[in-house]
Design a protein around this motif. Structure first.
Motif, PDB file in Angstrom:
ATOM      1  N   GLU A 144     -31.447 -14.738 -54.989  1.00 59.65           N
ATOM      2  CA  GLU A 144     -29.833 -15.185 -55.369  1.00 59.65           C
ATOM      3  C   GLU A 144     -29.161 -14.418 -56.363  1.00 59.65           C
ATOM      4  O   GLU A 144     -28.097 -14.369 -56.182  1.00 59.65           O
ATOM      5  N   ARG A 145     -29.887 -14.318 -57.473  1.00 61.12           N
ATOM      6  CA  ARG A 145     -28.969 -13.396 -58.676  1.00 61.12           C
ATOM      7  C   ARG A 145     -28.592 -12.071 -57.770  1.00 61.12           C
ATOM      8  O   ARG A 145     -27.419 -11.842 -58.101  1.00 61.12           O
ATOM      9  N   LEU A 146     -29.458 -11.441 -56.977  1.00 63.79           N
ATOM     10  CA  LEU A 146     -29.197 -10.067 -56.536  1.00 63.79           C
ATOM     11  C   LEU A 146     -27.777 -10.500 -55.463  1.00 63.79           C
ATOM     12  O   LEU A 146     -27.014  -9.549 -55.531  1.00 63.79           O
ATOM     13  N   GLU A 147     -28.122 -11.375 -54.517  1.00 62.44           N
ATOM     14  CA  GLU A 147     -26.875 -11.558 -53.756  1.00 62.44           C
ATOM     15  C   GLU A 147     -25.582 -12.005 -54.469  1.00 62.44           C
ATOM     16  O   GLU A 147     -24.564 -11.612 -54.097  1.00 62.44           O
ATOM     17  N   ALA A 148     -25.589 -12.785 -55.475  1.00 60.67           N
ATOM     18  CA  ALA A 148     -24.623 -13.184 -56.140  1.00 60.67           C
ATOM     19  C   ALA A 148     -23.617 -11.931 -56.662  1.00 60.67           C
ATOM     20  O   ALA A 148     -22.417 -11.801 -56.835  1.00 60.67           O
ATOM     21  N   LEU A 149     -24.438 -10.822 -57.118  1.00 66.88           N
ATOM     22  CA  LEU A 149     -24.047  -9.579 -57.568  1.00 66.88           C
ATOM     23  C   LEU A 149     -23.378  -8.618 -56.506  1.00 66.88           C
ATOM     24  O   LEU A 149     -22.362  -8.316 -56.657  1.00 66.88           O
ATOM     25  N   LEU A 150     -24.221  -8.889 -55.429  1.00 64.77           N
ATOM     26  CA  LEU A 150     -23.730  -7.956 -54.168  1.00 64.77           C
ATOM     27  C   LEU A 150     -22.277  -8.323 -53.693  1.00 64.77           C
ATOM     28  O   LEU A 150     -21.414  -7.655 -53.296  1.00 64.77           O
ATOM     29  N   VAL A 151     -22.104  -9.741 -53.610  1.00 64.21           N
ATOM     30  CA  VAL A 151     -20.848 -10.059 -53.097  1.00 64.21           C
ATOM     31  C   VAL A 151     -19.667 -10.202 -53.991  1.00 64.21           C
ATOM     32  O   VAL A 151     -18.483 -10.759 -53.763  1.00 64.21           O
ATOM     33  N   SER A 152     -20.146  -9.905 -55.404  1.00 62.93           N
ATOM     34  CA  SER A 152     -19.205  -9.880 -56.562  1.00 62.93           C
ATOM     35  C   SER A 152     -17.965  -8.829 -56.267  1.00 62.93           C
ATOM     36  O   SER A 152     -18.114  -8.002 -55.533  1.00 62.93           O
ATOM     37  N   ASP A 153     -16.812  -9.193 -56.952  1.00 64.02           N
ATOM     38  CA  ASP A 153     -15.751  -8.105 -57.021  1.00 64.02           C
ATOM     39  C   ASP A 153     -16.326  -6.786 -57.474  1.00 64.02           C
ATOM     40  O   ASP A 153     -16.932  -6.783 -58.631  1.00 64.02           O
ATOM     41  N   ALA A 154     -15.984  -5.634 -56.637  1.00 61.24           N
ATOM     42  CA  ALA A 154     -16.557  -4.534 -57.310  1.00 61.24           C
ATOM     43  C   ALA A 154     -15.397  -3.527 -56.671  1.00 61.24           C
ATOM     44  O   ALA A 154     -15.032  -3.600 -55.260  1.00 61.24           O
ATOM     45  N   MET A 155     -14.859  -2.919 -57.402  1.00 61.95           N
ATOM     46  CA  MET A 155     -13.938  -1.703 -56.777  1.00 61.95           C
ATOM     47  C   MET A 155     -14.403  -0.325 -55.925  1.00 61.95           C
ATOM     48  O   MET A 155     -13.780  -0.031 -55.032  1.00 61.95           O
ATOM     49  N   CYS A 156     -15.722  -0.182 -56.252  1.00 62.66           N
ATOM     50  CA  CYS A 156     -16.230   0.836 -55.604  1.00 62.66           C
ATOM     51  C   CYS A 156     -17.905   0.606 -55.595  1.00 62.66           C
ATOM     52  O   CYS A 156     -18.538  -0.152 -56.212  1.00 62.66           O
ATOM     53  N   ALA A 157     -18.532   1.527 -54.775  1.00 61.10           N
ATOM     54  CA  ALA A 157     -20.099   1.388 -54.519  1.00 61.10           C
ATOM     55  C   ALA A 157     -20.484   1.704 -55.739  1.00 61.10           C
ATOM     56  O   ALA A 157     -21.754   1.008 -56.136  1.00 61.10           O
ATOM     57  N   ASP A 158     -20.027   2.731 -56.521  1.00 57.96           N
ATOM     58  CA  ASP A 158     -20.912   3.122 -57.616  1.00 57.96           C
ATOM     59  C   ASP A 158     -20.690   2.035 -58.808  1.00 57.96           C
ATOM     60  O   ASP A 158     -21.594   1.832 -59.403  1.00 57.96           O
ATOM     61  N   GLY A 159     -19.590   1.441 -58.864  1.00 57.71           N
ATOM     62  CA  GLY A 159     -19.582   0.342 -59.785  1.00 57.71           C
ATOM     63  C   GLY A 159     -20.461  -0.716 -59.484  1.00 57.71           C
ATOM     64  O   GLY A 159     -21.061  -1.344 -60.386  1.00 57.71           O
ATOM     65  N   LEU A 160     -20.438  -1.294 -58.165  1.00 59.37           N
ATOM     66  CA  LEU A 160     -21.565  -2.180 -57.772  1.00 59.37           C
ATOM     67  C   LEU A 160     -22.834  -1.798 -57.872  1.00 59.37           C
ATOM     68  O   LEU A 160     -23.760  -2.696 -58.723  1.00 59.37           O
ATOM     69  N   GLY A 161     -23.343  -0.814 -57.685  1.00 54.42           N
ATOM     70  CA  GLY A 161     -24.523  -0.150 -57.807  1.00 54.42           C
ATOM     71  C   GLY A 161     -25.036  -0.249 -59.248  1.00 54.42           C
ATOM     72  O   GLY A 161     -26.193  -0.699 -59.849  1.00 54.42           O
ATOM     73  N   LYS A 162     -24.101   0.311 -60.079  1.00 50.11           N
ATOM     74  CA  LYS A 162     -24.538   0.431 -61.571  1.00 50.11           C
ATOM     75  C   LYS A 162     -24.676  -1.028 -62.341  1.00 50.11           C
ATOM     76  O   LYS A 162     -25.358  -1.232 -63.054  1.00 50.11           O
ATOM     77  N   ALA A 163     -23.772  -1.879 -61.610  1.00 50.21           N
ATOM     78  CA  ALA A 163     -23.498  -3.381 -62.004  1.00 50.21           C
ATOM     79  C   ALA A 163     -25.008  -4.043 -61.807  1.00 50.21           C
ATOM     80  O   ALA A 163     -25.661  -4.877 -62.534  1.00 50.21           O
ATOM     81  N   VAL A 164     -25.486  -3.776 -60.692  1.00 46.55           N
ATOM     82  CA  VAL A 164     -26.840  -4.299 -60.145  1.00 46.55           C
ATOM     83  C   VAL A 164     -27.931  -3.816 -61.041  1.00 46.55           C
ATOM     84  O   VAL A 164     -28.733  -4.634 -61.445  1.00 46.55           O
ATOM     85  N   PHE A 165     -28.201  -2.492 -61.146  1.00 47.36           N
ATOM     86  CA  PHE A 165     -29.105  -1.893 -62.073  1.00 47.36           C
ATOM     87  C   PHE A 165     -29.142  -2.472 -63.504  1.00 47.36           C
ATOM     88  O   PHE A 165     -30.198  -2.838 -63.938  1.00 47.36           O
ATOM     89  N   ALA A 166     -27.783  -2.418 -63.945  1.00 51.57           N
ATOM     90  CA  ALA A 166     -27.752  -2.934 -65.436  1.00 51.57           C
ATOM     91  C   ALA A 166     -28.331  -4.476 -65.496  1.00 51.57           C
ATOM     92  O   ALA A 166     -28.831  -4.817 -66.442  1.00 51.57           O
ATOM     93  N   ALA A 167     -28.095  -5.104 -64.517  1.00 50.10           N
ATOM     94  CA  ALA A 167     -28.578  -6.834 -64.640  1.00 50.10           C
ATOM     95  C   ALA A 167     -29.773  -6.897 -64.384  1.00 50.10           C
ATOM     96  O   ALA A 167     -30.168  -7.881 -65.094  1.00 50.10           O
ATOM     97  N   VAL A 168     -30.426  -6.299 -63.448  1.00 49.67           N
ATOM     98  CA  VAL A 168     -31.852  -6.483 -63.456  1.00 49.67           C
ATOM     99  C   VAL A 168     -32.576  -5.851 -64.812  1.00 49.67           C
ATOM    100  O   VAL A 168     -33.378  -6.438 -65.252  1.00 49.67           O
TER     101      VAL A 168
END
Lengths: 397, 102
Positions: free
Chosen positions: A346-370
């Motif tokens: 659930e936490r992962l999916e919430a991050l994956l669908v969140s606003d992100a301007m680019c793939a790099d921003g999304l990826g870094k946000a996921v790793f930082a959150a974990v």
């Protein structure tokens, strides 16, 4: 008042005193021996050499899981011959004592002295030598086990580093593909992998996770990457199903022999048409984010290495602007925190669908959150994420 | 993790009941129990997973290894009553298609 002693009794008492004194001197000599080596053979031979001198023996033989002896070959051979049968009463030039080891087994220390028979004090001294030998062997083996463990840990680190180098460091240069791909290995080398290739207008990629940890997983990870890269080159634009069956044909036997398997997500994304083909062999989480909703792509077949792949059909998806493709590994989802909680889907999916301007921003946000979630809890498994944004247009970070 | 081995009426069958987390740390104990059963001629194994809270990929690999070993010997390794977390993992990885699940 004690009765007067006879001459023979006095001789016996004097003899006993001398024997006791000799025993004490022998023990003192023995314990003052400094064992400077942690090598088992050197330590044992040093003790045997000193004991041979103290006892005035011709040969000593320690029978354990590994035999050690000191003395002229003929005397050692004689001692071996005597020890093949229980030492007889008349065999006073040879003696042996049983010695208990720390693991509860019993070893045997035998001695041969041709000049005079062994007395009670000699046998007690021999028992002390036996205990000293067993202690030295135990210490040397503990030391060796420590060394072996350190070498193993270093091997795992090396394997992990080498395996990481097999991951592609380049990124395809295309304005129609916004890609993030990263793998963060755990301390004990795991088997997460990804690789990709841009063949004409098609972006082929693989994300996987080899079961198990350590050297076998790291070796199979690099083998799978090599097979994937070769498959990308050999199948051209044939697509995901051909890539998966080609990889399986190359690695199945090796995986099966090693008792391992690899979960594998194979994708082929045409940059012009936006058509994505996927074949999922037991990998999760995998999905497409569309309209802020995560749509999981279920596995179509078990992981590679479990059963031979007989036939597989790729699933086809039409990606449009704003769609995101996601392939992660269970190391992200299953990361624990300090109180035993799991990061979870659930936490992962919430991050994956969140606003992100680019793939790099999304990826870094996921790793930082974990990482934030884990806190001081060690990383339990490799963490991997490959994501790309379809038709990124002008969006950028 | 606890492992208990239970005799069954059929001479070639044994039941292994697991409890707790089944992960890389516990896999060697499971392998020992399974190999001991196989070495004693029990080629039909039922692995009861009702009380298993978690399985990781190393544990799944051990189950696959056991399944292959049993099938090579003419038997099978069946997974019995997997708990919800285990069932989810089996479905996500499509391993439910490879195992006999009762």
């Amino acid at each position: 008042m004690k009765p007067p002693t006879t001459n023979s009794e006095t001789d016996l008492l004097a003899g006993a005193l001398v024997e006791t004194n000799d025993q004490l001197l022998g023990l003192y000599d023995l314990v003052s021996l400094t064992i400077e080596s942690l090598d088992e053979q050197r330590a044992v031979l040093a003790i045997l050499d000193r004991a041979k001198s103290i006892l005035g023996a011709d040969a000593l033989l320690l029978r354990a899981d590994r035999n050690y002896s000191i003395g002229p070959p003929n005397d050692v051979a004689a001692l071996e011959a005597v020890h093949r049968i229980p030492v007889q009463a008349g065999d006073s030039s040879a003696t042996s004592v049983p010695v208990q080891t720390p693991d509860g087994t019993t070893v045997d220390l035998g001695a041969l002295r041709k000049s005079s028979p062994f007395g009670t004090a000699d046998k007690k001294l021999l028992g002390a030598v036996g205990k000293m030998l067993v202690g030295a062997i135990h210490r040397a083996r503990m030391h060796q086990a420590g060394l072996d463990q350190a070498v193993k840990a270093r091997d795992h680190d090396t394997a992990s580093e080498l395996a990481q180098r097999a991951l592609p460091r380049w990124r395809p240069e295309s304005g129609r593909l916004d890609l993030f791909a990263h793998s963060s290995p755990a301390r004990a080398a795991g088997g997460d992998l990804f690789t990709f290739a841009l063949v004409d207008d098609t972006f082929h990629f693989v994300v996987g996770d080899v079961s198990g940890k350590g050297l076998p997983a790291a070796l199979m990870m690099t083998t799978t990457i090599s097979a994937s890269n070769a498959a990308f080159a050999s199948v051209g634009e044939s697509g995901a199903a051909a890539i998966l069956t080609t990889i399986d044909s190359w690695v199945y036997e090796t995986l099966a022999d090693a008792g391992l398997f690899v979960t594998l997500l194979v994708g082929s994304y045409n940059l012009t048409s936006g058509i994505l083909q996927t074949c999922n062999a037991g990998h999760s989480p995998v999905g497409i984010v569309r309209n802020a909703t995560f749509q999981p792509l279920a596995a179509q077949l078990p992981p590679i290495g479990v059963l031979p792949v007989e036939s597989v059909e790729a699933c086809t998806h039409q990606l449009g602007p704003g769609d995101r493709f996601i392939a992660a590994s269970d190391g992200l989802v299953e990361q624990l925190n300090m109180v035993g909680g799991m990061f979870g889907d659930e936490r992962l999916e919430a991050l994956l669908v969140s606003d992100a301007m680019c793939a790099d921003g999304l990826g870094k946000a996921v790793f930082a959150a974990v990482s934030d979630f884990a806190g001081a809890e060690p990383q339990g498994d490799d963490r991997t994420l490959l994501t790309f944004f379809a038709d990124p247009g002008e969006s950028s970070c | 993790m606890d492992i208990s081995v239970t005799e069954t009426p059929a001479p070639t069958t044994r039941s292994l009941t697991l409890r707790g987390r089944f992960d890389a740390h516990e896999a060697p104990a499971f392998r020992d129990a399974l190999d001991a059963a196989m070495d004693n001629g029990h080629h039909d194994l039922a692995v009861v997973l009702t009380d298993v809270e978690f399985v990781d990929s190393t544990a799944l690999a051990e189950l696959v290894r056991g399944m292959k070993r049993c099938r090579e010997a003419g038997g099978d390794l069946a997974l019995v009553s997997p708990s919800d977390p285990v069932r989810v993992i089996l479905e996500l990885t499509k391993l439910d298609a490879a195992f006999t699940i009762r």
